[in-house]
Design a protein around this motif. Structure first.
Motif, PDB file in Angstrom:
ATOM      1  N   LEU A  75       0.831  -1.199   0.000  1.00 13.47           N
ATOM      2  CA  LEU A  75       0.000   0.000   0.000  1.00 13.47           C
ATOM      3  C   LEU A  75       0.869   1.254   0.000  1.00 13.47           C
ATOM      4  O   LEU A  75       0.607   2.208  -0.753  1.00 13.47           O
ATOM      5  CB  LEU A  75      -0.912  -0.002   1.224  1.00 13.47           C
ATOM      6  CG  LEU A  75      -1.720   1.279   1.441  1.00 13.47           C
ATOM      7  CD1 LEU A  75      -2.722   1.506   0.319  1.00 13.47           C
ATOM      8  CD2 LEU A  75      -2.433   1.242   2.789  1.00 13.47           C
ATOM      9  N   LEU A  76       1.899   1.278   0.841  1.00 11.88           N
ATOM     10  CA  LEU A  76       2.802   2.428   0.858  1.00 11.88           C
ATOM     11  C   LEU A  76       3.389   2.671  -0.533  1.00 11.88           C
ATOM     12  O   LEU A  76       3.460   3.821  -0.996  1.00 11.88           O
ATOM     13  CB  LEU A  76       3.941   2.207   1.870  1.00 11.88           C
ATOM     14  CG  LEU A  76       3.759   2.853   3.258  1.00 11.88           C
ATOM     15  CD1 LEU A  76       2.564   2.243   3.983  1.00 11.88           C
ATOM     16  CD2 LEU A  76       5.038   2.678   4.096  1.00 11.88           C
ATOM     17  N   ALA A  77       3.780   1.587  -1.203  1.00  9.36           N
ATOM     18  CA  ALA A  77       4.355   1.730  -2.540  1.00  9.36           C
ATOM     19  C   ALA A  77       3.331   2.302  -3.516  1.00  9.36           C
ATOM     20  O   ALA A  77       3.665   3.163  -4.350  1.00  9.36           O
ATOM     21  CB  ALA A  77       4.863   0.378  -3.031  1.00  9.36           C
TER      22      ALA A  77
ATOM     23  N   SER B  42      14.489  -4.146   6.896  1.00 11.51           N
ATOM     24  CA  SER B  42      15.164  -3.340   5.873  1.00 11.51           C
ATOM     25  C   SER B  42      15.272  -1.890   6.320  1.00 11.51           C
ATOM     26  O   SER B  42      14.283  -1.279   6.748  1.00 11.51           O
ATOM     27  CB  SER B  42      14.386  -3.432   4.559  1.00 11.51           C
ATOM     28  OG  SER B  42      14.749  -2.401   3.665  1.00 11.51           O
ATOM     29  N   ASP B  43      16.461  -1.321   6.181  1.00  3.74           N
ATOM     30  CA  ASP B  43      16.640   0.104   6.476  1.00  3.74           C
ATOM     31  C   ASP B  43      15.835   0.955   5.504  1.00  3.74           C
ATOM     32  O   ASP B  43      15.321   2.019   5.870  1.00  3.74           O
ATOM     33  CB  ASP B  43      18.123   0.480   6.382  1.00  3.74           C
ATOM     34  CG  ASP B  43      18.941  -0.070   7.539  1.00  3.74           C
ATOM     35  OD1 ASP B  43      18.342  -0.496   8.546  1.00  3.74           O
ATOM     36  OD2 ASP B  43      20.188  -0.088   7.424  1.00  3.74           O
ATOM     37  N   ALA B  44      15.713   0.480   4.250  1.00  6.56           N
ATOM     38  CA  ALA B  44      14.956   1.238   3.246  1.00  6.56           C
ATOM     39  C   ALA B  44      13.477   1.291   3.624  1.00  6.56           C
ATOM     40  O   ALA B  44      12.806   2.308   3.421  1.00  6.56           O
ATOM     41  CB  ALA B  44      15.145   0.603   1.875  1.00  6.56           C
TER      42      ALA B  44
ATOM     43  N   ALA C 158      11.143   4.514   4.569  1.00  8.73           N
ATOM     44  CA  ALA C 158       9.834   4.755   3.955  1.00  8.73           C
ATOM     45  C   ALA C 158       8.807   5.132   5.018  1.00  8.73           C
ATOM     46  O   ALA C 158       8.026   6.079   4.848  1.00  8.73           O
ATOM     47  CB  ALA C 158       9.392   3.516   3.189  1.00  8.73           C
ATOM     48  N   TRP C 159       8.805   4.398   6.115  1.00 10.51           N
ATOM     49  CA  TRP C 159       7.884   4.727   7.202  1.00 10.51           C
ATOM     50  C   TRP C 159       8.231   6.093   7.810  1.00 10.51           C
ATOM     51  O   TRP C 159       7.340   6.838   8.250  1.00 10.51           O
ATOM     52  CB  TRP C 159       7.926   3.659   8.282  1.00 10.51           C
ATOM     53  CG  TRP C 159       7.100   2.439   7.992  1.00 10.51           C
ATOM     54  CD1 TRP C 159       7.541   1.181   7.707  1.00 10.51           C
ATOM     55  CD2 TRP C 159       5.666   2.372   7.956  1.00 10.51           C
ATOM     56  NE1 TRP C 159       6.476   0.333   7.494  1.00 10.51           N
ATOM     57  CE2 TRP C 159       5.316   1.036   7.646  1.00 10.51           C
ATOM     58  CE3 TRP C 159       4.646   3.300   8.163  1.00 10.51           C
ATOM     59  CZ2 TRP C 159       3.992   0.608   7.542  1.00 10.51           C
ATOM     60  CZ3 TRP C 159       3.321   2.895   8.056  1.00 10.51           C
ATOM     61  CH2 TRP C 159       3.010   1.550   7.744  1.00 10.51           C
ATOM     62  N   LEU C 160       9.522   6.449   7.804  1.00  9.83           N
ATOM     63  CA  LEU C 160       9.914   7.757   8.331  1.00  9.83           C
ATOM     64  C   LEU C 160       9.326   8.888   7.496  1.00  9.83           C
ATOM     65  O   LEU C 160       8.967   9.948   8.041  1.00  9.83           O
ATOM     66  CB  LEU C 160      11.446   7.874   8.373  1.00  9.83           C
ATOM     67  CG  LEU C 160      12.119   7.231   9.591  1.00  9.83           C
ATOM     68  CD1 LEU C 160      13.628   7.168   9.390  1.00  9.83           C
ATOM     69  CD2 LEU C 160      11.782   8.001  10.863  1.00  9.83           C
ATOM     70  N   VAL C 161       9.217   8.680   6.185  1.00  7.57           N
ATOM     71  CA  VAL C 161       8.574   9.676   5.332  1.00  7.57           C
ATOM     72  C   VAL C 161       7.149   9.938   5.829  1.00  7.57           C
ATOM     73  O   VAL C 161       6.696  11.084   5.916  1.00  7.57           O
ATOM     74  CB  VAL C 161       8.550   9.194   3.864  1.00  7.57           C
ATOM     75  CG1 VAL C 161       7.673  10.119   3.013  1.00  7.57           C
ATOM     76  CG2 VAL C 161       9.960   9.121   3.292  1.00  7.57           C
ATOM     77  N   VAL C 162       6.465   8.876   6.182  1.00  8.01           N
ATOM     78  CA  VAL C 162       5.087   8.986   6.676  1.00  8.01           C
ATOM     79  C   VAL C 162       5.060   9.683   8.031  1.00  8.01           C
ATOM     80  O   VAL C 162       4.282  10.629   8.255  1.00  8.01           O
ATOM     81  CB  VAL C 162       4.453   7.582   6.784  1.00  8.01           C
ATOM     82  CG1 VAL C 162       3.098   7.652   7.475  1.00  8.01           C
ATOM     83  CG2 VAL C 162       4.328   6.940   5.402  1.00  8.01           C
TER      84      VAL C 162
ATOM     85  N   TRP D 279       8.626  -0.068  14.580  1.00  6.10           N
ATOM     86  CA  TRP D 279       9.213   0.153  15.906  1.00  6.10           C
ATOM     87  C   TRP D 279      10.555   0.877  15.803  1.00  6.10           C
ATOM     88  O   TRP D 279      10.854   1.789  16.592  1.00  6.10           O
ATOM     89  CB  TRP D 279       9.385  -1.174  16.630  1.00  6.10           C
ATOM     90  CG  TRP D 279       8.094  -1.805  16.998  1.00  6.10           C
ATOM     91  CD1 TRP D 279       7.379  -2.715  16.271  1.00  6.10           C
ATOM     92  CD2 TRP D 279       7.320  -1.567  18.183  1.00  6.10           C
ATOM     93  NE1 TRP D 279       6.213  -3.059  16.923  1.00  6.10           N
ATOM     94  CE2 TRP D 279       6.152  -2.374  18.094  1.00  6.10           C
ATOM     95  CE3 TRP D 279       7.501  -0.765  19.299  1.00  6.10           C
ATOM     96  CZ2 TRP D 279       5.172  -2.391  19.088  1.00  6.10           C
ATOM     97  CZ3 TRP D 279       6.525  -0.776  20.292  1.00  6.10           C
ATOM     98  CH2 TRP D 279       5.386  -1.578  20.180  1.00  6.10           C
ATOM     99  N   ALA D 280      11.366   0.494  14.809  1.00  3.32           N
ATOM    100  CA  ALA D 280      12.713   1.070  14.686  1.00  3.32           C
ATOM    101  C   ALA D 280      12.674   2.558  14.368  1.00  3.32           C
ATOM    102  O   ALA D 280      13.565   3.314  14.800  1.00  3.32           O
ATOM    103  CB  ALA D 280      13.487   0.320  13.597  1.00  3.32           C
ATOM    104  N   LEU D 281      11.688   3.016  13.634  1.00  2.12           N
ATOM    105  CA  LEU D 281      11.662   4.424  13.219  1.00  2.12           C
ATOM    106  C   LEU D 281      11.570   5.367  14.405  1.00  2.12           C
ATOM    107  O   LEU D 281      11.975   6.543  14.306  1.00  2.12           O
ATOM    108  CB  LEU D 281      10.488   4.661  12.268  1.00  2.12           C
ATOM    109  CG  LEU D 281       9.052   4.582  12.805  1.00  2.12           C
ATOM    110  CD1 LEU D 281       8.589   5.904  13.427  1.00  2.12           C
ATOM    111  CD2 LEU D 281       8.087   4.164  11.721  1.00  2.12           C
ATOM    112  N   ARG D 282      11.055   4.899  15.520  1.00  6.61           N
ATOM    113  CA  ARG D 282      10.860   5.770  16.673  1.00  6.61           C
ATOM    114  C   ARG D 282      12.189   6.346  17.194  1.00  6.61           C
ATOM    115  O   ARG D 282      12.220   7.449  17.744  1.00  6.61           O
ATOM    116  CB  ARG D 282      10.112   5.029  17.773  1.00  6.61           C
ATOM    117  CG  ARG D 282       8.621   4.913  17.444  1.00  6.61           C
ATOM    118  CD  ARG D 282       7.932   3.748  18.063  1.00  6.61           C
ATOM    119  NE  ARG D 282       6.490   3.900  17.994  1.00  6.61           N
ATOM    120  CZ  ARG D 282       5.747   3.727  16.919  1.00  6.61           C
ATOM    121  NH1 ARG D 282       6.324   3.372  15.775  1.00  6.61           N
ATOM    122  NH2 ARG D 282       4.443   3.905  16.921  1.00  6.61           N
ATOM    123  N   THR D 283      13.247   5.598  17.037  1.00 10.64           N
ATOM    124  CA  THR D 283      14.565   6.071  17.472  1.00 10.64           C
ATOM    125  C   THR D 283      15.035   7.229  16.618  1.00 10.64           C
ATOM    126  O   THR D 283      15.804   8.092  17.076  1.00 10.64           O
ATOM    127  CB  THR D 283      15.584   4.913  17.403  1.00 10.64           C
ATOM    128  OG1 THR D 283      15.082   3.795  18.134  1.00 10.64           O
ATOM    129  CG2 THR D 283      16.924   5.318  17.967  1.00 10.64           C
TER     130      THR D 283
END
Length: 291
Positions: free
Chosen positions: A184-186, A208-210, A214-218, A285-289
């Motif tokens: 969906l994001l894509a 994946s870091d990529a 992507a979630w960080l963009v959101v 979860w990782a994006l929170r950092t």
């Protein structure tokens, strides 16, 4: 009847009338579907067949049967949510995912009831359980696979039932809730690596870091990506309650059997503790950092 005897009043049934309470509630269900009919309570409430003479086995049976009923509803909602996300119907998906989280809360608190069983009480019924174990729950396995924890070895406990194996295999081969979320994001123009859009869905998900980026963009512009931002939070809620469910399972099992092996042959508490390390939606979860 004698000439002086008064005629008995006709019963309501004889007059073709319904019997009703003063409050207006219907009391006669000879010709209508009743509450018990609708819910098939005769079958549900006679499905408990303790094998031991111990009083506490009824608790053990009812605990697991009601958990399976909640899991049936959970699967119903999860499958529909995955389909809704695949069809860009996020409003419906959010409602379903919120309901799944609330179902998991019910299952978390259900362990409180089982925790009233003491070690001697469980020891009295354990010999009657043979090799039966919650480890063999095909519905639980379908839930795990649908949420992305794919493991081909977990198909084997269901091999003796081709009908159940087919259901578990279907969940194993299909894109998971998270897979469909990334697709969906894509579709919304958020860059997701091709390796995470078309892959072998039977394989465990690889962080994946990529995808995190992507979630960080959101998450860095939630007003612009509000529904995707809400999706990320629905996934977070879902995994949060799933972790609580697993944790409560571990502590209840340790409270009742200590570190004995499980009836299904697993390591018991040691096996369940390993499951606590599983992360279903790692980048959310990782994006929170990074924020």
């Amino acid at each position: 009847m004698g000439h002086g005897a008064a005629a008995a009043p006709a019963q309501p049934e004889a007059r073709g009338e319904r019997v009703v309470a003063e409050e207006g509630a219907q009391l006669d269900f000879k010709s209508d579907m009743s509450y018990g009919d609708y819910l098939h309570l005769d079958q549900v409430l006679t499905a408990q067949h303790p094998l031991s003479p111990d009083h506490n086995e009824m608790l053990f049976i009812v605990q697991h049967q009601t958990s399976e009923l909640w899991m049936k509803l959970m699967l119903h909602e999860l499958r529909a949510a995955v389909a809704a996300i695949a069809g860009d119907e996020l409003g419906s998906a959010f409602k379903m995912l919120a309901r799944v989280s609330r179902i998991m809360e019910q299952l978390v608190h259900a362990w409180d009831v089982l925790a009233t069983m003491t070690p001697p009480e469980y020891s009295a019924i354990r010999p009657y359980l043979s090799a039966s174990s919650g480890f063999q729950s095909y519905q639980y396995r379908c839930i795990e696979f649908t949420m992305g924890n794919k493991n081909a070895a977990m198909l084997k406990p269901h091999a003796h039932r081709p009908d159940l194996l087919a259901q578990v295999e279907q969940a194993w081969r299909a894109p998971s809730l998270y897979d469909e979320s990334l697709r969906l994001l894509a579709r919304r123009g958020i860059p997701i690596p091709a390796s995470h859009l078309e892959r072998d869905w039977t394989q465990p998900y690889a962080e994946s870091d990529a995808v995190r980026d992507a979630w960080l963009v959101v998450y860095r512009d939630p007003n612009h990506h509000w529904d995707l931002y809400q999706l990320g939070e629905e996934l977070t809620d879902l995994e949060d309650t799933f972790r609580l469910w697993r944790f409560r399972h571990v502590t209840t099992v340790q409270r009742i059997i200590g570190f004995k092996r499980g009836t299904g042959g697993t390591g018991g508490v040691s096996y369940l503790r390993k499951m606590l390390d599983t992360v279903l939606f790692p980048e959310v979860w990782a994006l929170r950092t990074e924020l």
